[in-house]
Design an enzyme around this catalytic site. Structure first.
Site, mmCIF file in Angstrom:
data_model
loop_
_atom_site.group_PDB
_atom_site.id
_atom_site.type_symbol
_atom_site.label_atom_id
_atom_site.label_comp_id
_atom_site.label_asym_id
_atom_site.label_seq_id
_atom_site.Cartn_x
_atom_site.Cartn_y
_atom_site.Cartn_z
ATOM 1 N N ASN A 42 50.166 -17.897 -0.978
ATOM 2 C CA ASN A 42 50.980 -16.554 -0.710
ATOM 3 C C ASN A 42 50.697 -16.189 0.960
ATOM 4 O O ASN A 42 49.390 -16.074 1.330
ATOM 5 C CB ASN A 42 50.684 -15.724 -1.643
ATOM 6 C CG ASN A 42 51.582 -14.288 -1.778
ATOM 7 O OD1 ASN A 42 51.819 -13.543 -0.859
ATOM 8 N ND2 ASN A 42 52.509 -14.506 -2.668
ATOM 9 N N GLU A 102 43.238 -25.480 -9.983
ATOM 10 C CA GLU A 102 42.596 -25.714 -11.509
ATOM 11 C C GLU A 102 42.964 -24.418 -12.261
ATOM 12 O O GLU A 102 43.239 -24.638 -13.340
ATOM 13 C CB GLU A 102 41.160 -25.578 -11.498
ATOM 14 C CG GLU A 102 40.246 -26.611 -10.392
ATOM 15 C CD GLU A 102 40.381 -26.496 -9.012
ATOM 16 O OE1 GLU A 102 41.387 -25.850 -8.363
ATOM 17 O OE2 GLU A 102 39.136 -26.818 -8.281
ATOM 18 N N CYS A 137 36.106 -24.556 -6.560
ATOM 19 C CA CYS A 137 35.570 -23.660 -6.003
ATOM 20 C C CYS A 137 34.781 -22.789 -6.919
ATOM 21 O O CYS A 137 35.037 -22.707 -8.194
ATOM 22 C CB CYS A 137 36.723 -22.783 -5.084
ATOM 23 S SG CYS A 137 37.577 -21.697 -6.389
ATOM 24 N N CYS A 174 36.870 -21.020 -9.622
ATOM 25 C CA CYS A 174 37.551 -21.747 -10.810
ATOM 26 C C CYS A 174 36.324 -22.317 -11.669
ATOM 27 O O CYS A 174 36.618 -22.405 -12.820
ATOM 28 C CB CYS A 174 38.219 -23.112 -10.083
ATOM 29 S SG CYS A 174 39.969 -22.691 -9.317
HETATM 30 N N1 THU Z 1 41.869 -24.708 -3.673
HETATM 31 C C1 THU Z 1 41.922 -25.151 -4.734
HETATM 32 O O1 THU Z 1 43.149 -25.088 -5.298
HETATM 33 N N2 THU Z 1 40.948 -25.612 -5.410
HETATM 34 C C2 THU Z 1 39.960 -25.425 -5.230
HETATM 35 O O2 THU Z 1 38.862 -25.759 -6.171
HETATM 36 C C3 THU Z 1 39.328 -25.145 -3.949
HETATM 37 C C4 THU Z 1 40.529 -24.576 -3.091
HETATM 38 C C5 THU Z 1 43.042 -24.359 -2.548
HETATM 39 C C6 THU Z 1 43.216 -22.914 -2.498
HETATM 40 C C7 THU Z 1 43.855 -22.856 -1.161
HETATM 41 O O3 THU Z 1 45.190 -22.965 -1.467
HETATM 42 C C8 THU Z 1 43.323 -24.151 -0.517
HETATM 43 O O4 THU Z 1 42.943 -24.872 -1.409
HETATM 44 C C9 THU Z 1 42.697 -23.977 0.660
HETATM 45 O O5 THU Z 1 41.317 -23.258 0.051
#
Ligand code: THU
Length: 161
Positions: free
Chosen positions: A66, A76, A113, A116
């Protein structure tokens, strides 16, 4: 006198996708497809997630960014919240992740991360059964954790409330 508390964890590493069992390989194919549909114009880092539920349904998700950066959501959580909303009470067996920059290959396995991990941990504790996590980059090695507890020990949960 203080005591030392040692926490250890154990992960499995597969050299490549082909080493996975066919069910897991197939699940990763779903994650790869989901990743190709990510909405990540700001980071240009695309993440795909596929979830296998106990009823054999497969739910997928990808990161949705966004312009107000913190309003976006990781792949996730997009997938897991969808699973929780569509199949309440159905346990999650496995989650499979692939992640990397949109414009190049990335051969380092990308773990979920912290936020998550916390969310996955809530689902794991709620169902009282481990959720297997497989993660890779856009290819290369695949890492398997047998449960979220092994990626997030000492997690905060409802027992502290
Ligand atoms: N991101 C995820 O979708 N999952 C994770 O576990 C780590 C980060 C995404 C969030 C953001 O859209 C992009 O990766 C860069 O951080």
């Amino acid at each position: 006198m203080s005591k030392k508390l040692n926490i250890s964890t154990s992960l499995e590493v597969y050299e490549n996708l082909q080493e996975l069992a066919s069910e897991d390989f197939l699940l990763m194919e779903h994650a790869v497809k989901a990743r190709s549909r990510a909405y990540a114009p700001y980071s240009e880092f695309a993440v795909g997630c596929a979830i296998l539920l106990e009823n054999n349904e497969i739910v997928t998700g990808n990161n949705q960014e966004n312009a107000a950066y913190p309003s976006g959501l990781c792949a996730e959580r997009v997938a897991l919240f969808y699973a929780g909303s569509q199949y309440p009470g159905v346990p999650v067996k496995k989650m499979v992740l692939t992640a990397g920059p949109m414009s190049s290959d990335f051969f380092k396995p990308v773990p979920p991360c912290g936020a998550c991990r916390q969310v996955i941990s809530e689902y794991e504790k709620r169902q009282e059964n481990g959720i297997e996590i497989y993660f890779m980059g856009t290819g290369g090695k695949v890492v398997r954790a047998s449960s979220m507890e092994s990626l997030l020990p000492l997690s905060f949960d409802k027992n502290y409330l």
